[in-house]
Enzyme design. Structure first.
Site, mmCIF file in Angstrom:
data_model
loop_
_atom_site.group_PDB
_atom_site.id
_atom_site.type_symbol
_atom_site.label_atom_id
_atom_site.label_comp_id
_atom_site.label_asym_id
_atom_site.label_seq_id
_atom_site.Cartn_x
_atom_site.Cartn_y
_atom_site.Cartn_z
ATOM 1 N N HIS A 110 55.019 34.670 23.410
ATOM 2 C CA HIS A 110 54.873 35.251 24.756
ATOM 3 C C HIS A 110 53.564 36.055 24.753
ATOM 4 C CE1 HIS A 110 55.817 38.315 27.882
ATOM 5 N NE2 HIS A 110 56.714 37.465 28.349
ATOM 6 N N ASP A 188 59.627 39.302 17.258
ATOM 7 C CA ASP A 188 59.814 39.509 18.687
ATOM 8 C C ASP A 188 61.228 39.027 19.014
ATOM 9 O OD1 ASP A 188 60.098 39.145 21.390
ATOM 10 O OD2 ASP A 188 58.066 38.404 21.731
ATOM 11 N N GLN A 191 64.333 37.588 23.175
ATOM 12 C CA GLN A 191 65.320 36.612 23.658
ATOM 13 C C GLN A 191 66.498 36.472 22.688
ATOM 14 O OE1 GLN A 191 65.103 35.196 26.642
ATOM 15 N NE2 GLN A 191 63.021 35.822 27.169
ATOM 16 N N LYS A 214 66.921 42.424 28.788
ATOM 17 C CA LYS A 214 67.294 41.021 28.569
ATOM 18 C C LYS A 214 68.635 40.940 27.838
ATOM 19 C CE LYS A 214 62.470 39.578 28.272
ATOM 20 N NZ LYS A 214 62.175 38.993 29.574
ATOM 21 N N CYS A 352 54.544 33.373 30.990
ATOM 22 C CA CYS A 352 53.794 34.286 30.102
ATOM 23 C C CYS A 352 53.558 33.638 28.743
ATOM 24 C CB CYS A 352 54.501 35.626 29.928
ATOM 25 S SG CYS A 352 54.657 36.536 31.448
#
Ligand code: PLP
Length: 395
Positions: A110, A188, A191, A214, A352
């Protein structure tokens, strides 16, 4: 069982919500806890010493402990609250990681895990390396190892789950390999938490970033896990009130982690709400969530595959959450407009992640992204609307 009953959005909106990769809906318990804080004990944390202020501090710190246990961190000092994954990555990029000669990322990042590195004047091959992928966007471990051999003592920053294709990287294997070459790893996890159990000790990552919004929690709240052994080596990214033990005109002495990294007044209601979101996941259980999502994802894939005009980019194996596709001969934006008219909430565009779009020679995709509260009926509505949009645009 319908999990939508926990989320008031579904009682108030007529949209079929399939944009969970962008943000998730919030359960009533999260909303209630924010209202409770603002209406019953609104006070700053870690400062004043009266009843409501103490309660706010206790609730805030309870979330830290909850998140620590939730991701199996060793100590609560390893959990630092931030605004979200973007701030977490920027924090480490601008402190611990900034002096590394080489930063290694994956092809599926991202912008949040690309732009901060470019801002340090790193360019491809000059301080920044990108690991390619194999079939189904699988992380290319051979290329990764060869990059590590050429660049030992690097900083590796990779996504766990792709926000575009739902691909899951084997982050435990990435950490093992990186550590073999004296490198550090930041994951990261934007998600991740809504879909799958995270155990930072088992993964053995050095940093793990988390997004509250999220994960069914309020917007503007997230966290970063920082391995305890590294804490002394990490300079704060911002400083100010609440980070210090003492200040004179000559010098400032900082508190230990996590407080030295949490400058200024925090998103107190958001952090307190975050615990309620974690509580809901605890109640439902990751086993149930993963099973439900796998069924939904496979069904979505199979239904899309039946539509002749659909172009898919990966199979369902090892994918979760986001599913990207295009329609032959049609613009993703046009399809998005017609889906919105039929009350289907999905995202169209580059998500993104412009570099991977460019690599695939795409301007963008249509992305449906799932959460455990979605139902087969949502996918049926989406597929019906999609077929209608295709037939209208083709005529
Ligand atoms: N990383 C990935 C993979 C994302 O999907 C997103 C948001 O879409 C981010 C980072 C940014 O997360 P946040 O909104 O918590 O800053």
């Amino acid at each position: 069982m319908s999990y939508k009953k926990f989320f008031p959005y579904f009682q108030n909106s007529t949209m079929t919500y399939l944009d969970n990769g962008a943000t998730t809906q919030k359960p009533q318990s999260v909303i209630d806890s924010e209202i409770e804080y603002y209406t019953h004990y609104c006070a700053n944390t870690h400062r004043s010493n009266f009843g409501d202020a103490n309660k706010a501090t206790i609730e805030f710190e309870n979330t830290r402990k909850h998140l620590q246990q939730f991701i199996n961190a060793k100590d609560s000092s390893e959990i630092i609250f931030t605004k979200g994954v973007t701030e977490s990555i920027n924090f480490i990029a601008n402190s611990f990681a900034k002096d590394f000669k080489t930063v290694i990322i994956s092809s599926l990042e991202h912008h949040a895990n690309i732009v901060p590195w470019h801002m340090q004047n790193r360019t491809l091959g000059e301080g920044l390396e990108v690991v390619g992928y194999k079939e189904n966007f699988a992380f290319d471990f051979e290329e990764f190892e060869s990059l590590l051999q050429k660049n030992p003592n690097s900083f590796v920053s990779v996504t766990h789950i792709s926000n575009v294709f739902g691909t899951i990287n084997d982050i435990k294997k990435i950490c093992t390999l990186a550590h073999k070459y004296d490198s550090y790893v930041m994951i990261d996890g934007a998600q991740s938490l809504a879909h799958t159990k995270i155990d930072v000790q088992d993964i053995d990552c050095d940093f793990f970033t988390v997004s509250g919004h999220k994960t069914f929690a309020p917007t503007g709240v997230g966290a970063i896990y920082i391995k305890q052994e590294l804490q002394d080596k990490i300079a704060p990214y911002q400083t100010g009130g609440a980070t210090i033990k003492s200040v004179t005109y000559e010098k400032s002495e900082l508190l230990p982690s996590p407080y030295r990294y949490e400058a200024g007044t925090q998103n107190i209601a958001g952090v307190i709400g975050f615990a309620k979101a974690l509580q809901l996941i605890d109640t439902i259980g990751y086993e149930t969530i993963e099973k439900q999502e796998h069924t939904l994802y496979e069904y979505l894939h199979n239904e899309l595959e039946k539509i002749e005009e659909v172009v898919l980019y990966n199979t369902t194996k090892d994918s979760v959450g986001s599913k990207s596709f295009n329609i032959k001969g049609l613009l993703h934006d046009d399809v998005g407009i017609l889906l919105d008219k039929q009350k289907i909430a999905i995202r169209v565009g580059h998500h993104c992640a412009m570099p991977i779009m460019e690599k695939l020679h795409l301007k963008g995709t249509i992305r449906a992204s799932l959460a455990f509260y979605n139902e087969i009926e949502d996918i049926d509505k989406f597929i019906t609307a999609l077929k209608k949009a295709i037939s209208m645009l083709k005529d």
